[in-house]
Structures are given as C-alpha cells and as structure tokens.
Write an enzyme that holds these catalytic residues in place. Structure first.
Site, short mmCIF file in Angstrom:
data_model
loop_
_atom_site.label_atom_id
_atom_site.label_comp_id
_atom_site.label_asym_id
_atom_site.label_seq_id
_atom_site.Cartn_x
_atom_site.Cartn_y
_atom_site.Cartn_z
N ASP A 1 40.24 -25.19 28.57
CA ASP A 1 39.94 -24.40 27.37
C ASP A 1 41.19 -24.39 26.50
O ASP A 1 42.24 -23.88 26.91
CB ASP A 1 39.53 -22.98 27.76
CG ASP A 1 38.91 -22.21 26.62
OD1 ASP A 1 38.75 -22.79 25.53
OD2 ASP A 1 38.59 -21.03 26.80
N ASP B 1 36.50 -27.46 21.91
CA ASP B 1 37.76 -27.03 22.54
C ASP B 1 37.65 -26.69 24.02
O ASP B 1 38.61 -26.17 24.59
CB ASP B 1 38.34 -25.83 21.78
CG ASP B 1 37.42 -24.62 21.83
OD1 ASP B 1 36.22 -24.78 22.10
OD2 ASP B 1 37.91 -23.50 21.58
N GLU B 2 36.53 -26.99 24.66
CA GLU B 2 36.45 -26.71 26.09
C GLU B 2 35.47 -27.66 26.77
O GLU B 2 34.52 -28.15 26.16
CB GLU B 2 36.07 -25.26 26.37
CG GLU B 2 34.72 -24.83 25.87
CD GLU B 2 34.35 -23.42 26.31
OE1 GLU B 2 34.63 -23.05 27.48
OE2 GLU B 2 33.78 -22.69 25.49
#
Length: 366
Positions: free
Chosen positions: A16, A110-111
């Site tokens: 993350d 983003d993860e």
C-alpha cells in the site's frame, strides 16, 4: 506445514503506497514537502481525493468536502490531481512487483496483493521479498510504501496498515487469530462507518467480540457476508490472489461548480461523462450489460436509474444512447443537478462470457 493446498502455507504480501497522490505531488514539487497538502478541488463543491500525512494530522481525509478540510486545516494547500502521472507511477510499481511474481491482484493505483508462495527468484522469505520491493519502490520512484506480510489476504491487508507510513508488519499463522482478536472491527476491510455502528449496537467492537458470535448468528444479522466474517474473526481467509480478477463495474462521475438546470445542459454533461467512462471500459477490455445513471441534486438527494440489456453494450454510441434514455426518466428537472455519473456493470472480458468476480463481498457504504 507442507503442501501448497494448505492455506497456512501461502505467502501473501499486501503493498500500500503511503498517501500516494499527495506524495507524488510533494515529490514533484519540493516546495510542498512538509506542508499539509490535499489533492482535489478547493472550490465549495470540491472533494479531497487524497491528503498528505501532514494534512491527516488535522483530520483531513479523502472523500471529505474541501470546505470541511479547509476548516480543519486553514493552511491546507490544494493541488489539482494529475491522474496521468499517478497512472504512470503505478505502472512503474507494477513492474517492480512483476520481478517477483505474476500473481498480482491490483486493488487500485496504489495498492495490490501479491502471492509470492512460488516466486520468480525462488526466495524463501516473503518478508525479504517485501523489503526488496519497498527498497526498489523508494529507489525507482522516490516514494515510500508500507507492506503487510501474512498467510492470507485479509490479514496481509490489515498488517500493511499497522505501521504506516513506510512500515512493514509480518503476521505468521500462529499469530493470526490473536492479531485479529485485538483489532477494532472498524479496521476490517469492508466494514464502513455504518456497518461499524451496527456492530457496536450489537455489542461487537473488536475481533474477539466478532469471534464470540456463531456463524448462524452472523448470517442472521449480516446476510451472506456472515460466513466471511465468521472466518475472518478467526484469522481465516481462503480467497486466492487473482491476477485475472474481473472488475464488477467501471464508472465515473463529475461534480459541477454550478448546478445544471436545463435539459440541454444535462444531456451535454452526460456525453462528457460517457466519453470518460467508455475510454476506461476500452482500456480494461471489458464488456457489460447494465448501464446505471446517478444524479445528485442541489439538496443532496441522490437517485439512480438503470437498464440491463440481454447482450453486452456494443460500443460508445449505444452506451451514450442508453444514458440519454435514462436521462428521460429524471426529466423534467425540479431541482438543479450538482453531480452526474454513469457506470457500466455486469462486466466480463470480451469473449469470456463465463468470467466472474470473486472479490470479498462488501457491505454497502451508502
């Protein structure tokens, strides 16, 4: 334990990025470093898309109205989002993941989850792989990432949030049930504020409280999600990392600086939203049969209208035509429209009518 079939033998990493959008802006503009930054619009209709950790210290959060954010942090610096840049950096990060495994399940820009049980470099330690990935991300992008390492997706995701920012947390199989028991249920993925309130009213505040309830009781109060909760509360989650996961829907929406009061204005705005969404559909190589229109009025009353076809929507023209037909259902306007959105759902990849989405079910947040 031995054997790939044993769920406790899996090695799952959840990566993350730390305050991703805001961190990219601070990286690219040194003058923003150390300042409370919000990515989003600063107008009275604006919404915070992301907040730096300096801004979070004041209680600024994503999805918060900009006026509220500015009230909490008068020195807040607003930056317009640059999604093309975020997507480019996300591709860099994905390439780093791919050095180790092809079993990558992105959740957003983003993860992502990574299954490194059998990895390309034959590294036995998932913790070492996570450290290598974090170091590569820092070196190649100038950004930091947090990682959770565990034996299933549920706990890996919880772990990645445990030592943020720029942190690493490892939860081994023998530690899983105790780790989950000590956490507040509001930390569980899929438990939003309203669900947390419902759980609290039922006497469930921690993972231990949840584990004390029978599966039958959870099914009665939370429907089909009860079975998942029953296992999660005991540190059990057998969902695989799905590199071929199909999204259930692709959509987009816009909030307008001035309310739309006319039919012509509404139809023109819809065409613009349809262009944005269809570009995303084509990029995902998806096809779907259900088109949903979302409209939020000046008084914040929100309505949706949907149409499902027997066959997938064939192209941008049909997508727009269905959207315009749904507009007919909310005319004439008796109030100004402040937000308009379109979504294509029931998705599968082109040529794959049997593809299904096996993501963790989530309770509604609305």
């Amino acid at each position: 334990m031995e054997g790939a079939a044993d769920p406790l033998s899996r090695k799952i990493i959840h990566i993350d990025m730390d305050a991703f959008f805001a961190s990219v802006e601070q990286r690219d503009n040194p003058a923003l470093r150390g300042l409370p930054v919000a990515v989003g619009g600063s107008s009275r209709r604006g919404v915070v898309a992301a907040a730096s950790y300096e801004a979070r210290a004041f209680g600024v959060r994503s999805a918060m109205p900009s006026v509220t954010a500015q009230r909490r942090c008068p020195d807040l610096v607003f930056v317009k989002p640059r999604f093309d840049v975020y997507q480019s950096v996300s591709r860099q990060i994905r390439d780093i993941f791919a050095k180790h495994t092809d079993q990558i399940e992105p959740l957003s820009l983003d993860e992502a989850y990574l299954d490194v049980t059998a990895n390309k470099q034959a590294i036995a330690s998932a913790t070492h792989i996570a450290e290598m990935i974090r170091a590569d991300i820092r070196r190649e992008t100038g950004l930091t990432a947090s990682a959770g390492v565990s034996y299933n997706k549920f706990i890996a995701k919880l772990a990645s949030d445990q030592n943020k920012p720029d942190g690493l947390c490892v939860i081994r199989p023998e530690q899983g049930p105790g780790f989950v028991a000590a956490l507040p249920v509001k930390r569980f993925h899929g438990v939003g504020p309203r669900t947390a309130e419902k759980m609290a009213a039922l006497g469930i505040v921690t993972g231990a409280d949840l584990a004390a309830r029978s599966e039958k009781w959870l099914l009665q109060h939370f429907g089909s999600w009860g079975s998942y909760l029953h296992g999660a509360a005991r540190g059990i989650d057998n969902r695989p990392v799905r590199a071929d996961r199909i999204r259930k829907s692709i959509g987009g929406e816009r909030t307008y600086g001035e309310d739309i009061w006319t039919e012509d204005g509404l139809r023109a705005a819809l065409e613009h939203v349809a262009d944005i969404v269809w570009e995303r559909v084509e990029r995902a190589e998806g096809q779907g049969r259900t088109v949903t229109l979302k409209a939020r009025f000046a008084d914040f009353h929100t309505i949706t209208r949907a149409r499902t076809l027997p066959q997938p929507v064939s192209g941008r023209a049909m997508f727009g035509e269905i959207g315009q037909a749904l507009i007919d259902q909310i005319l004439p306007l008796h109030n100004g429209v402040r937000l308009l959105g379109l979504t294509l759902s029931g998705l599968s990849r082109a040529g794959d009518e049997d593809a299904q989405d096996e993501r963790q079910p989530e309770l509604p947040f609305a």
